[in-house]
Design a protein around this motif. Structure first.
Motif, PDB file in Angstrom:
ATOM      1  N   SER A 110      99.715 -49.170  80.671  1.00  0.00           N
ATOM      2  CA  SER A 110      99.923 -48.324  79.701  1.00  0.00           C
ATOM      3  C   SER A 110     100.888 -48.743  78.685  1.00  0.00           C
ATOM      4  O   SER A 110     102.044 -48.091  78.318  1.00  0.00           O
ATOM      5  CB  SER A 110     100.328 -47.076  80.190  1.00  0.00           C
ATOM      6  OG  SER A 110      99.662 -46.485  80.882  1.00  0.00           O
ATOM      7  N   LEU A 111     100.844 -49.870  78.255  1.00  0.00           N
ATOM      8  CA  LEU A 111     101.634 -50.676  77.303  1.00  0.00           C
ATOM      9  C   LEU A 111     101.138 -50.209  75.823  1.00  0.00           C
ATOM     10  O   LEU A 111     100.368 -49.910  75.519  1.00  0.00           O
ATOM     11  CB  LEU A 111     101.459 -52.111  77.357  1.00  0.00           C
ATOM     12  CG  LEU A 111     101.778 -52.944  78.422  1.00  0.00           C
ATOM     13  CD1 LEU A 111     101.274 -54.571  78.448  1.00  0.00           C
ATOM     14  CD2 LEU A 111     103.111 -52.798  79.030  1.00  0.00           C
ATOM     15  N   SER A 112     102.566 -49.993  75.155  1.00  0.00           N
ATOM     16  CA  SER A 112     102.314 -49.495  73.626  1.00  0.00           C
ATOM     17  C   SER A 112     103.233 -50.304  72.864  1.00  0.00           C
ATOM     18  O   SER A 112     103.739 -51.215  73.250  1.00  0.00           O
ATOM     19  CB  SER A 112     102.892 -47.957  73.599  1.00  0.00           C
ATOM     20  OG  SER A 112     104.028 -47.771  74.032  1.00  0.00           O
ATOM     21  N   ILE A 113     103.212 -49.971  71.499  1.00  0.00           N
ATOM     22  CA  ILE A 113     104.017 -50.721  70.508  1.00  0.00           C
ATOM     23  C   ILE A 113     105.122 -49.628  69.941  1.00  0.00           C
ATOM     24  O   ILE A 113     104.878 -48.632  69.738  1.00  0.00           O
ATOM     25  CB  ILE A 113     103.323 -51.399  69.492  1.00  0.00           C
ATOM     26  CG1 ILE A 113     102.212 -50.502  68.851  1.00  0.00           C
ATOM     27  CG2 ILE A 113     102.449 -52.385  70.237  1.00  0.00           C
ATOM     28  CD1 ILE A 113     101.619 -51.033  67.412  1.00  0.00           C
ATOM     29  N   ARG A 114     106.115 -50.404  69.310  1.00  0.00           N
ATOM     30  CA  ARG A 114     107.003 -49.829  68.391  1.00  0.00           C
ATOM     31  C   ARG A 114     107.357 -50.839  67.572  1.00  0.00           C
ATOM     32  O   ARG A 114     107.818 -52.003  67.656  1.00  0.00           O
ATOM     33  CB  ARG A 114     108.429 -49.258  69.139  1.00  0.00           C
ATOM     34  CG  ARG A 114     109.332 -48.570  68.497  1.00  0.00           C
ATOM     35  CD  ARG A 114     110.458 -47.970  69.198  1.00  0.00           C
ATOM     36  NE  ARG A 114     111.369 -48.773  69.800  1.00  0.00           N
ATOM     37  CZ  ARG A 114     112.387 -49.418  69.258  1.00  0.00           C
ATOM     38  NH1 ARG A 114     112.932 -49.153  68.095  1.00  0.00           N
ATOM     39  NH2 ARG A 114     113.012 -50.082  69.990  1.00  0.00           N
ATOM     40  N   VAL A 115     107.142 -50.278  65.996  1.00  0.00           N
ATOM     41  CA  VAL A 115     107.608 -51.228  64.954  1.00  0.00           C
ATOM     42  C   VAL A 115     108.863 -50.979  64.695  1.00  0.00           C
ATOM     43  O   VAL A 115     109.352 -49.673  64.453  1.00  0.00           O
ATOM     44  CB  VAL A 115     106.557 -51.047  63.786  1.00  0.00           C
ATOM     45  CG1 VAL A 115     107.009 -51.809  62.544  1.00  0.00           C
ATOM     46  CG2 VAL A 115     105.361 -51.079  64.193  1.00  0.00           C
ATOM     47  N   SER A 116     109.881 -52.050  64.178  1.00  0.00           N
ATOM     48  CA  SER A 116     111.226 -51.674  64.047  1.00  0.00           C
ATOM     49  C   SER A 116     111.670 -52.558  62.888  1.00  0.00           C
ATOM     50  O   SER A 116     111.179 -53.730  62.711  1.00  0.00           O
ATOM     51  CB  SER A 116     112.002 -51.999  65.255  1.00  0.00           C
ATOM     52  OG  SER A 116     113.504 -51.775  64.919  1.00  0.00           O
ATOM     53  N   ASN A 117     112.702 -52.211  61.883  1.00  0.00           N
ATOM     54  CA  ASN A 117     113.157 -52.731  60.840  1.00  0.00           C
ATOM     55  C   ASN A 117     114.598 -52.755  61.239  1.00  0.00           C
ATOM     56  O   ASN A 117     115.482 -53.039  60.202  1.00  0.00           O
ATOM     57  CB  ASN A 117     113.081 -52.480  59.575  1.00  0.00           C
ATOM     58  CG  ASN A 117     111.531 -52.435  59.230  1.00  0.00           C
ATOM     59  OD1 ASN A 117     110.737 -51.468  58.856  1.00  0.00           O
ATOM     60  ND2 ASN A 117     111.360 -53.664  58.725  1.00  0.00           N
ATOM     61  N   ASP A 118     115.433 -52.177  62.485  1.00  0.00           N
ATOM     62  CA  ASP A 118     116.554 -51.897  62.667  1.00  0.00           C
ATOM     63  C   ASP A 118     116.998 -53.479  63.226  1.00  0.00           C
ATOM     64  O   ASP A 118     116.736 -54.331  63.879  1.00  0.00           O
ATOM     65  CB  ASP A 118     116.400 -50.998  63.944  1.00  0.00           C
ATOM     66  CG  ASP A 118     118.288 -50.689  64.421  1.00  0.00           C
ATOM     67  OD1 ASP A 118     118.794 -49.872  63.728  1.00  0.00           O
ATOM     68  OD2 ASP A 118     118.536 -51.488  65.359  1.00  0.00           O
ATOM     69  N   GLY A 157     109.929 -58.768  56.687  1.00  0.00           N
ATOM     70  CA  GLY A 157     108.680 -58.063  57.367  1.00  0.00           C
ATOM     71  C   GLY A 157     109.301 -57.105  58.484  1.00  0.00           C
ATOM     72  O   GLY A 157     110.349 -56.289  58.028  1.00  0.00           O
ATOM     73  N   PHE A 158     108.892 -57.167  59.641  1.00  0.00           N
ATOM     74  CA  PHE A 158     109.238 -56.324  60.835  1.00  0.00           C
ATOM     75  C   PHE A 158     109.077 -56.707  62.170  1.00  0.00           C
ATOM     76  O   PHE A 158     108.813 -57.847  62.242  1.00  0.00           O
ATOM     77  CB  PHE A 158     108.404 -55.022  60.769  1.00  0.00           C
ATOM     78  CG  PHE A 158     106.874 -55.109  60.819  1.00  0.00           C
ATOM     79  CD1 PHE A 158     106.378 -55.426  62.043  1.00  0.00           C
ATOM     80  CD2 PHE A 158     106.163 -55.590  59.812  1.00  0.00           C
ATOM     81  CE1 PHE A 158     104.877 -55.781  62.316  1.00  0.00           C
ATOM     82  CE2 PHE A 158     104.794 -55.798  59.937  1.00  0.00           C
ATOM     83  CZ  PHE A 158     104.468 -55.922  60.908  1.00  0.00           C
ATOM     84  N   LEU A 159     109.855 -56.112  62.868  1.00  0.00           N
ATOM     85  CA  LEU A 159     109.682 -56.631  64.472  1.00  0.00           C
ATOM     86  C   LEU A 159     108.460 -55.620  65.152  1.00  0.00           C
ATOM     87  O   LEU A 159     108.996 -54.335  65.018  1.00  0.00           O
ATOM     88  CB  LEU A 159     111.081 -56.558  65.165  1.00  0.00           C
ATOM     89  CG  LEU A 159     111.227 -56.715  66.662  1.00  0.00           C
ATOM     90  CD1 LEU A 159     110.923 -58.296  66.854  1.00  0.00           C
ATOM     91  CD2 LEU A 159     112.922 -56.589  66.965  1.00  0.00           C
ATOM     92  N   LEU A 160     107.514 -56.143  65.862  1.00  0.00           N
ATOM     93  CA  LEU A 160     106.690 -55.456  66.700  1.00  0.00           C
ATOM     94  C   LEU A 160     107.333 -55.436  67.979  1.00  0.00           C
ATOM     95  O   LEU A 160     107.220 -56.682  68.574  1.00  0.00           O
ATOM     96  CB  LEU A 160     105.507 -55.763  66.498  1.00  0.00           C
ATOM     97  CG  LEU A 160     104.048 -55.040  67.084  1.00  0.00           C
ATOM     98  CD1 LEU A 160     103.106 -55.041  66.306  1.00  0.00           C
ATOM     99  CD2 LEU A 160     103.809 -55.575  68.379  1.00  0.00           C
ATOM    100  N   LEU A 161     107.415 -54.423  68.658  1.00  0.00           N
ATOM    101  CA  LEU A 161     107.983 -54.499  70.106  1.00  0.00           C
ATOM    102  C   LEU A 161     107.076 -53.879  71.104  1.00  0.00           C
ATOM    103  O   LEU A 161     106.297 -52.961  70.663  1.00  0.00           O
ATOM    104  CB  LEU A 161     109.364 -53.621  70.106  1.00  0.00           C
ATOM    105  CG  LEU A 161     110.527 -54.231  69.487  1.00  0.00           C
ATOM    106  CD1 LEU A 161     111.444 -53.115  69.418  1.00  0.00           C
ATOM    107  CD2 LEU A 161     110.889 -55.481  70.331  1.00  0.00           C
ATOM    108  N   VAL A 162     106.558 -54.482  72.149  1.00  0.00           N
ATOM    109  CA  VAL A 162     105.659 -54.108  73.224  1.00  0.00           C
ATOM    110  C   VAL A 162     106.504 -53.118  74.135  1.00  0.00           C
ATOM    111  O   VAL A 162     107.371 -53.713  74.600  1.00  0.00           O
ATOM    112  CB  VAL A 162     104.841 -55.257  73.816  1.00  0.00           C
ATOM    113  CG1 VAL A 162     104.108 -54.652  74.951  1.00  0.00           C
ATOM    114  CG2 VAL A 162     104.080 -56.155  73.048  1.00  0.00           C
ATOM    115  N   MET A 163     106.113 -52.034  74.386  1.00  0.00           N
ATOM    116  CA  MET A 163     107.090 -51.111  75.216  1.00  0.00           C
ATOM    117  C   MET A 163     106.251 -50.893  76.438  1.00  0.00           C
ATOM    118  O   MET A 163     104.934 -50.808  76.623  1.00  0.00           O
ATOM    119  CB  MET A 163     107.053 -49.891  74.415  1.00  0.00           C
ATOM    120  CG  MET A 163     107.556 -49.898  73.147  1.00  0.00           C
ATOM    121  SD  MET A 163     109.216 -50.564  72.993  1.00  0.00           S
ATOM    122  CE  MET A 163     109.958 -49.282  73.775  1.00  0.00           C
TER     123      MET A 163
END
Length: 385
Positions: free
Chosen positions: A150-158, A197-203
């Motif tokens: 059940s992996l998902s993603i979160r996009v971050s500019n933090d 750009g941005f950081l894509l994190l696999v959650m």
């Protein structure tokens, strides 16, 4: 004014830093290397000419154990032409990384030439089903792992997320994966890319287990750098690294972009990074930013030369585009089954054909990928549901 020892040392460092770029245009490091070829029991004697980190990579890759440096010296690059023309009888190969300004000096003398790197770009202009059909076996296994865990993603500019990514994912993963061969980007450089750009994190639940820095430009999403939390194997087994590729491709497609730029890989068909990108169906392109060539000089057809390219298949430049060079230690003729096997191992869009070396022939046998595809042979692991 009298200088102290520290001042003299700093002056010498400054002079060396100023002189080196000029001197390296005319002189290069030379090393006569002896060792056992990887995946074989054959002794191999190679002359390496190089002012770049490529030598360290090649020594680690080509030899079964740490090679012995029999001799080291500086060579005047124009003098190499005479050495290549009259090589020592016990020399199996010379590999030289030289500024491209010397191309005319060595034309007709080298057997093959390549860049240190190739670019790999995935075309995602087709419908998703067509894109997915170009995936090899491992990406499809990645889809299964994403569903299972059940992996998902979160996009971050933090910026806090970026700092965690850099120190807890990128650095430990890169150092564990590549060890002494790691080419680690600086915090400042990575931060500048992140700012575009941005950081894509696999959650995995509420925990970020991997991440990648991306930015969009000219209809393409560039996948710049990646990392896995603490570089830990348990996250890799869950598919943390491969999931990044899958989610980035999906994200680019969902945002109507036409390509995913996977950036550069070493110009070897069996390089781990290159093969991973190939599995997603990436097309191979020349590295047009390079200012040097890697030349392979082979004094004579031999079992050792064939064995070198069997263990170190390379992507070369020719007048007709990119081709692969591989070696075999069987007969001159290649039966259809062997041709199909080579195609399955090495086919990638952007590579026109394979040049197959054997110990019994001065001329390689060419295996056209176009012919193989026309005859219904497909790359290993491609296709299916």
């Amino acid at each position: 004014m009298r200088r102290g020892p520290e001042g003299n040392l700093n002056l010498l460092k400054a002079l060396k830093h100023w002189i080196y770029p000029t001197a390296s245009k005319y002189f290069s490091r030379a090393a006569l290397v002896e060792g056992v070829l990887g995946k074989t029991d054959q002794p191999f004697r190679c002359l390496l000419i190089d002012n770049s980190p490529f030598t360290e990579y090649l020594l680690h890759k080509a030899f079964a154990e740490p090679a012995h440096i029999a001799k080291k010296w500086k060579i005047w690059i124009p003098a190499l032409k005479r050495l290549i023309g009259e090589p020592p009888l016990d020399l199996d190969m010379c590999i030289a990384v030289l500024p491209q300004r010397y191309e005319s000096n060595f034309r007709g003398l080298y057997n093959f030439k390549c860049r240190e790197w190739v670019r790999q770009v995935l075309d995602i202009s087709d419908p998703w089903d067509s894109i997915r059909r170009r995936f090899h076996k491992n990406p499809k296994e990645t889809e299964r792992k994403i569903r299972k865990h059940s992996l998902s993603i979160r996009v971050s500019n933090d910026t806090g997320d970026f700092d965690s990514f850099f120190y807890q994912m990128y650095l430990p993963h890169t150092l564990k994966q590549f060890g002494s061969l790691s080419n680690v980007s600086t915090y400042e450089y990575m931060r500048s890319v992140f700012s575009r750009g941005f950081l894509l994190l696999v959650m995995d639940g509420d925990k970020a287990i991997s991440g990648g820095i991306c930015f969009a430009c000219d209809g393409a999403l560039t996948f710049s750098r990646l990392g896995v939390l603490h570089g830990e194997e348990r996250y890799l087994r869950k598919g943390a690294q491969s999931a990044l590729y899958y989610f980035i491709i999906r994200l680019a497609k969902d945002n109507n972009l036409q390509k995913v730029d996977l950036m550069k890989s070493r110009s070897f068909l069996d390089d781990g990074v290159y093969r991973h990108k190939r599995e997603w169906g990436a097309t191979v392109y020349p590295d047009d930013e390079s200012e040097s060539w890697v030349y392979f000089f082979i004094p004579r057809a031999s079992r050792k030369a064939a064995s070198f390219f069997e263990s170190n298949p390379v992507i070369i430049h020719t007048e007709n585009g990119l081709k692969g060079v591989v070696g075999i230690n069987s007969g001159i003729k290649l039966p259809d089954e062997a041709r199909r096997d080579l195609m399955g191992q090495f086919y990638a869009p952007g590579i026109e054909s394979l040049l197959v070396l054997s110990p019994h022939s001065d001329m390689p046998v060419e295996v056209s990928f176009g012919d193989c595809i026309h005859n219904g042979v497909r790359a290993r692991g491609i296709g299916g549901n």
